[in-house]
Design an enzyme around this catalytic site. Structure first.
Site, PDB file in Angstrom:
ATOM      1  N   GLY A  60      51.051  72.013  36.112  1.00  0.00           N
ATOM      2  CA  GLY A  60      49.974  72.757  36.736  1.00  0.00           C
ATOM      3  C   GLY A  60      50.061  72.830  38.252  1.00  0.00           C
ATOM      4  O   GLY A  60      49.148  73.342  38.897  1.00  0.00           O
ATOM      5  N   ASP A 120      33.658  76.382  42.822  1.00  0.00           N
ATOM      6  CA  ASP A 120      32.951  77.461  42.125  1.00  0.00           C
ATOM      7  C   ASP A 120      31.753  76.996  41.324  1.00  0.00           C
ATOM      8  O   ASP A 120      31.242  77.741  40.477  1.00  0.00           O
ATOM      9  CB  ASP A 120      33.902  78.243  41.205  1.00  0.00           C
ATOM     10  CG  ASP A 120      34.987  78.972  41.987  1.00  0.00           C
ATOM     11  OD1 ASP A 120      34.691  79.414  43.114  1.00  0.00           O
ATOM     12  OD2 ASP A 120      36.118  79.082  41.479  1.00  0.00           O
TER      13      ASP A 120
END
Length: 261
Positions: A60, A120
């Site tokens: 990742g 977020d």
């Protein structure tokens, strides 16, 4: 009491964030994630001289985060997050595409009183990242308090475009002037006079003038400190090249000198 009632004070405007210049130098900042958002968080932390630990499986890790890892700029833990990662951590920044995992990390941070930012998810943030204009020691942050990050970036670019060239260098020179002044007048009792004089210096010149000052101008400015006065710009320019006040065109006796353009 009557005098206090007659004075005007600022009105309280609730709903804001407490904007701080958080000092994280040599503190451990844990970043969970390895994508583009994590890369931005890592850069902010490194710019603040923090010790950054990145927890993310290698699969990742994006290109920029890989660059930081390979360059030895961060410590990489090649696995998913574990609660023990919070040990000896001063701040946590989470940037993973897993809402459930992000919330769990946030809850653990709350239990341990570790400040955290969950990308977020404004409701799970102890602080927000604003859009920052950087020029040397100058940092200007624009925040919409989580309402419009893209708008913040647009405003930051506009503000940056309005600043004169060299503004960061001007801030650096004024900072150096403060250091030299403290060496000249080091006693605690000199503090109020130092502050008043530095305020006069900061208010005396336009930003264009400040951006045009040279290092020898800083030394020449200090010659005015004992009088508490601040010279006009043309006086400073006339003193360049090693001239002393007595060499200037007009002597008025008040502090010793003046000069005409």
């Amino acid at each position: 009491m009557a005098d206090i009632k007659q004075q005007k004070f600022p009105d309280v405007q609730g709903g804001a964030s407490l904007i701080l210049a958080w000092q994280v130098k040599n503190k451990t900042v844990l970043v969970v994630g390895g994508g583009e958002v994590a890369a931005g968080r890592i850069l902010h932390a490194l710019n603040a001289d923090a010790k950054v630990v990145v927890v993310c499986p290698s699969a990742g890790v994006g290109a920029e985060v890989r660059h930081r890892i390979d360059g030895g700029e961060v410590t990489h833990v090649d696995r998913v997050f574990e609660p023990a990662d919070l040990d000896a951590t001063d701040m946590v920044l989470v940037a993973v595409d897993d809402p459930a995992a992000s919330t769990q990390i946030w809850k653990l941070c709350r239990e341990r009183r570790i400040p955290a930012n969950i990308a977020d998810v404004p409701a799970e943030c102890d602080f927000f990242f604003g859009s920052v204009h950087r020029d040397g020691p100058l940092q200007i942050m624009v925040s919409t308090n989580g309402r419009g990050p893209r708008l913040a970036a647009s405003l930051r670019r506009w503000i940056g475009s309005q600043l004169p060239p060299g503004v960061g260098n001007a801030v650096e020179r004024i900072g150096e002037l403060r250091v030299r002044l403290r060496r000249l007048a080091p006693d605690a009792a000199d503090g109020p006079q130092r502050m008043r004089w530095m305020t006069r210096v900061s208010d005396a010149y336009s930003w264009d003038d400040l951006c045009g000052l040279a290092d020898d101008d800083m030394d020449n400015l200090l010659k005015f400190y004992p009088s508490g006065k601040v010279p006009e710009l043309h006086v400073l320019k006339a003193m360049r090249g090693g001239k002393v006040p007595e060499d200037l065109d007009v002597f008025d006796g008040s502090f010793g000198f003046s000069v005409v353009a």
